[in-house]
Design a protein around this motif. Structure first.
Motif, PDB file in Angstrom:
ATOM      1  N   UNK A 312       0.803  -1.218   0.000  1.00 28.05           N
ATOM      2  CA  UNK A 312       0.000   0.000   0.000  1.00 28.05           C
ATOM      3  C   UNK A 312       0.830   1.258   0.000  1.00 28.05           C
ATOM      4  N   UNK A 313       2.048   1.195   0.532  1.00 33.61           N
ATOM      5  CA  UNK A 313       2.905   2.380   0.583  1.00 33.61           C
ATOM      6  C   UNK A 313       3.375   2.819  -0.798  1.00 33.61           C
ATOM      7  N   UNK A 314       3.251   1.936  -1.778  1.00 35.66           N
ATOM      8  CA  UNK A 314       3.639   2.308  -3.138  1.00 35.66           C
ATOM      9  C   UNK A 314       2.770   3.459  -3.648  1.00 35.66           C
ATOM     10  N   UNK A 315       1.583   3.619  -3.073  1.00 31.04           N
ATOM     11  CA  UNK A 315       0.740   4.764  -3.449  1.00 31.04           C
ATOM     12  C   UNK A 315       1.439   6.090  -3.171  1.00 31.04           C
ATOM     13  N   UNK A 316       2.427   6.071  -2.294  1.00 28.32           N
ATOM     14  CA  UNK A 316       3.159   7.290  -1.969  1.00 28.32           C
ATOM     15  C   UNK A 316       4.262   7.576  -2.985  1.00 28.32           C
ATOM     16  N   UNK A 317       4.325   6.780  -4.043  1.00 26.92           N
ATOM     17  CA  UNK A 317       5.232   7.028  -5.171  1.00 26.92           C
ATOM     18  C   UNK A 317       4.354   7.478  -6.329  1.00 26.92           C
ATOM     19  N   UNK A 318       4.232   8.781  -6.589  1.00 26.90           N
ATOM     20  CA  UNK A 318       3.238   9.274  -7.560  1.00 26.90           C
ATOM     21  C   UNK A 318       3.301   8.590  -8.917  1.00 26.90           C
ATOM     22  N   UNK A 319       4.490   8.282  -9.378  1.00 24.14           N
ATOM     23  CA  UNK A 319       4.628   7.689 -10.717  1.00 24.14           C
ATOM     24  C   UNK A 319       4.040   6.282 -10.795  1.00 24.14           C
ATOM     25  N   UNK A 320       3.794   5.648  -9.639  1.00 22.89           N
ATOM     26  CA  UNK A 320       3.297   4.269  -9.634  1.00 22.89           C
ATOM     27  C   UNK A 320       1.856   4.152  -9.166  1.00 22.89           C
ATOM     28  N   UNK A 321       1.212   5.292  -8.901  1.00 17.45           N
ATOM     29  CA  UNK A 321      -0.162   5.261  -8.395  1.00 17.45           C
ATOM     30  C   UNK A 321      -1.093   4.489  -9.321  1.00 17.45           C
ATOM     31  N   UNK A 322      -1.047   4.822 -10.602  1.00 16.87           N
ATOM     32  CA  UNK A 322      -1.966   4.176 -11.542  1.00 16.87           C
ATOM     33  C   UNK A 322      -1.717   2.676 -11.628  1.00 16.87           C
ATOM     34  N   UNK A 323      -0.469   2.275 -11.454  1.00 16.34           N
ATOM     35  CA  UNK A 323      -0.146   0.854 -11.561  1.00 16.34           C
ATOM     36  C   UNK A 323      -0.633   0.078 -10.344  1.00 16.34           C
ATOM     37  N   UNK A 324      -0.529   0.675  -9.164  1.00 19.64           N
ATOM     38  CA  UNK A 324      -0.847  -0.065  -7.958  1.00 19.64           C
ATOM     39  C   UNK A 324      -2.321   0.007  -7.574  1.00 19.64           C
ATOM     40  N   UNK A 325      -3.039   1.022  -8.036  1.00 21.65           N
ATOM     41  CA  UNK A 325      -4.453   1.163  -7.643  1.00 21.65           C
ATOM     42  C   UNK A 325      -5.283  -0.091  -7.918  1.00 21.65           C
ATOM     43  N   UNK A 326      -5.288  -0.629  -9.150  1.00 18.20           N
ATOM     44  CA  UNK A 326      -6.121  -1.821  -9.377  1.00 18.20           C
ATOM     45  C   UNK A 326      -5.663  -3.024  -8.567  1.00 18.20           C
TER      46      UNK A 326
END
Length: 758
Positions: A312-326
């Motif tokens: 869930x902390x990957x959401x704090x990396x803006x460039x990876x938000x779209x990848x981790x959301x789903x």
């Protein structure tokens, strides 16, 4: 319910809080909450929330400090002796006093890895001699050379070299001034050693023999702050792990938690972890697959939950938000949000609130709180029409004792503060007390149910007291570490905040923070809580002896004022207690002046009175009081603000048990264990009945029974302080006959009892 012994491990599975600390300040005020929790007061953290570090922890490992390397023995290390030294382990003076090749030889001669454990305890000159940088470089280079021919086990004592480096980083992290700085030479040498290990094909052997080395090397990645450089190692472990890994390999997987936890926390990506994720986004997919592939292991304390929730902390990396959301949407909704899978689903859900706030729809969890509420807090209990409890797991006896405590505290509060009625326009007539079973459950669910931060020991939410229907709420948890005794953590402290907000502080919590009022807000809560429970505030008394602050400085206290969280806690709570106690004892008229301004919302006027009218003129006397009254009389008793009003007329009815609505009876008496029974007839429309006793000798307690006789075993409200001075304020009493009793805790005589109604 989990016992106290299991609490620490389970508690560390609760969602982390990497948001601004509870003590973060707003301009000029000391706002402790952040935008997500308006009009709320944080609760002092529990011992289990604090552990050895004041920050909220998210680790299933032992309670060691979280920013530096972990000391040995690491959780779950092989079952060799954990004593500092055993008969099989030699004295380590040879290691401490050797240099160069002799040092390496001394380490390799140790018969087992565990013989290095005492190195983690070195201090002073021994720490400097053992772990100065040139010593660490020597061992790191030797480790590099040993790993060049690594055989997949500890046959060449490589483990002893790894543990020496771990110990050095740990000791230096805690004693840098003694050991000296570490710089580029060591960083280069440590990378060489780690590179050599992971270059060996035997480093990927899924065996206990390799795992004994791997679990320490993975921890060394954390110690050296090299998470980004070895992100590929983490990816390999996430992609390869399954439930068949033997114990030591499983332990190595557990230690990945430390690597990713501290890597995410590193400021300015100092460990290169975020950059590594951006360079290889497939790590995110591997991480999600690690969870789903091993979902059969999800059972609260498992390694999959421990490591998986940091996805869930990957959401704090803006460039990876779209990848981790789903990926997060799938995982949060794939497994139940209660029971064994709750640590993974609720932690991942918490991350969406923390790092993607306001976007709950993207994860299909906007109704998450509503979904889990019935299962998490199934118990609903009414103490009085204005006081209700919602709980996770409380017995009928625990519910009853909690109600009794709160109802009695209401009267005690008014005895100390006086009773001028509620602040005009304050309609916070109802309070809901929410009680989670322990800190774990609070931290897992409170954020979703009540949209609050959980890096604290609970939260009082006043809301907006001017809005009809507003629900004031204290969100709490049981003090599981005190079991089998039952206690709700900070119950009486937080209930004081409710009473103080309703009767002393105009408007909502934000309004009260316009100027520094924390000295009073937290100080009175501490005084009422300790006084009502008749407990000695040992921590505050110990602080008094240090004479750290002047009284005039304490009038400036705000949340988060001191850089060190423990120092800040002392100032807010212990010194707040001392400042308020002194002012109530020595300058009650000044307190009344300040409260008069607080009650009307004249924050600037109160501030001027404190800082200019009073200023520094009480500082010297305050210091004297700290060193005399606190030292000899536990800071002295709280003065009673509401003695019986002798101006109230004497009752004239012949039956001495009966009262009019506004009269008094003098000279009441009873022997220990006996009672002085009384009653009064109230016509319809009475809004409040106030019962007040005092004077005389002995110890008389006051009980109110409503429409039934009142005894210590059957009552609706009580006031049971030391002595005879007791007060009960009953809002909206029933019409008709109501009953109240003076019970003799000790022989009493000459007591005055009065009734006042309006």
């Amino acid at each position: 319910m989990l016992g106290a012994a299991a609490f620490l491990a389970l508690g560390l599975l609760a969602p982390q809080s990497q948001a601004a600390p509870a003590g973060a300040t707003a301009p000029g005020a000391g706002n402790p909450r952040g935008a997500s929790a308006p009009r709320a007061i944080p609760v002092p953290k529990s011992p289990d929330a604090i552990g050895a570090n004041p920050r909220f922890r998210l680790s299933s490992q032992d309670g060691t400090e979280e920013t530096g390397p972990r000391p040995a023995p690491a959780a779950g290390t092989a079952k060799a002796s954990r004593l500092a030294a055993t008969a099989a382990c030699p004295d380590l003076s040879g290691v401490i006093n050797s240099t160069g090749a002799a040092l390496v030889q001394q380490l390799k001669a140790l018969p087992q890895i565990t013989c290095t454990y005492p190195l983690f305890n070195l201090t002073g000159e021994n720490a400097r001699k053992a772990f100065r940088e040139e010593q660490m470089v020597t061992v790191a280079n030797a480790l590099r050379d040993s790993f060049a021919t690594y055989a997949g086990d500890n046959s060449t004592a490589t483990g002893q070299l790894v543990l020496f480096l771990r110990a050095g980083y740990y000791v230096q992290d805690n004693n840098a001034a003694t050991v000296g700085d570490y710089g580029t030479p060591l960083a280069t040498a440590a990378r060489g050693a780690l590179d050599a290990y992971f270059a060996s094909p035997r480093s990927k052997d899924v065996t206990d023999a390799n795992g004994e080395i791997l679990n320490e090397v993975v921890t060394l990645i954390d110690s050296t702050h090299e998470a980004g450089r070895y992100a590929g190692v983490v990816k390999w472990m996430l992609g390869s792990y399954n439930g068949t890994w033997p114990g030591q390999m499983n332990l190595a997987m557990q230690h990945v938690e430390w690597v990713v936890d501290n890597a995410f926390k590193a400021k300015n990506d100092a460990r290169g972890w975020r950059a590594a994720l951006k360079a290889d986004p497939a790590i995110v997919d591997t991480w999600a697959g690690f969870i789903t592939r091993n979902e059969a292991q999800l059972n609260r304390l498992d390694v999959v939950s421990n490591v998986g929730r940091y996805l869930g902390n990957v959401l704090d990396v803006p460039e990876l938000k779209d990848r981790v959301r789903p990926l997060l949407k799938d995982l949060i909704n794939r497994y139940p949000n209660v029971g064994p899978t709750a640590p993974i689903t609720m932690n991942l859900g918490w991350a969406t609130r923390q790092y993607d706030r306001g976007n709950c729809a993207a994860y299909a969890i906007c109704d998450l709180g509503q979904r889990v509420l019935p299962a998490v807090l199934p118990i609903q209990h009414t103490c009085t029409p204005g006081l209700k409890i919602r709980a996770q797991d409380m017995s009928p006896g625990q519910l009853a004792s909690t109600c009794t405590s709160l109802v009695g505290q209401d009267a005690y509060f008014h005895r100390i503060i006086g009773d001028k009625g509620a602040i005009p326009g304050d309609v916070n007539t109802d309070l809901e007390v929410v009680v989670f079973d322990d800190y774990t459950q609070y931290a897992l669910y409170a954020w979703a149910l009540y949209n609050i931060d959980i890096d604290n020991g609970g939260m009082y939410e006043e809301g907006n007291p001017a809005v009809p229907g507003n629900q004031a709420r204290f969100i709490a948890h049981e003090a599981s570490w005190l079991r089998p005794d039952f206690q709700i953590w900070n119950l009486n402290h937080e209930y004081t905040h409710y009473l103080d907000g309703r009767f002393n502080m105009h408007g909502d919590f934000d309004a009260g923070m316009t100027t520094p009022t924390i000295w009073w807000v937290e100080g009175i809560a501490e005084n009422i809580s300790f006084g009502y429970r008749n407990e000695r505030n040992a921590d505050a008394i110990a602080e008094a002896a240090r004479k750290t602050y002047r009284l005039s400085d304490l009038f400036d206290t705000v949340y988060g004022q001191e850089e060190d969280p423990e120092v800040n806690s002392n100032r807010v709570y212990r010194w707040g207690f001392l400042a308020v106690r002194y002012m109530l004892q020595k300058h009650p008229a000044d307190i009344e002046t300040v409260l008069g301004k607080y009650r009307t919302g004249d924050w600037a006027g109160a501030r001027t009175f404190l800082k200019q009218t009073i200023g520094t003129r009480y500082d010297a006397d305050f210091e004297t009081w700290l060193t005399t009254t606190c030292a000899t009389d536990d800071c002295g008793p709280l003065p009673d603000a509401t003695p019986p009003a002798t101006t109230i007329p004497l009752c004239t009815i012949a039956d001495t048990r009966q009262f009019d609505q506004n009269c008094r009876r003098d000279g009441l008496a009873a022997t220990t264990g006996n009672y002085s029974y009384h009653f009064v007839y109230l016509p319809a429309g009475v809004k409040q009945l106030k019962l007040t006793s005092g004077g005389g000798t002995g110890n008389a307690d006051l009980y109110y029974g409503g429409g039934s006789w009142a005894t210590p075993g059957s009552f609706l409200a009580k006031s049971t302080g030391a002595g005879n001075t007791e007060t009960l304020t009953i809002d909206n009493p029933p019409s008709g006959w109501v009953y109240f009793t003076l019970a003799a805790a000790q022989d009493f005589s000459g007591v005055t009892l009065s009734t006042q109604s309006k």
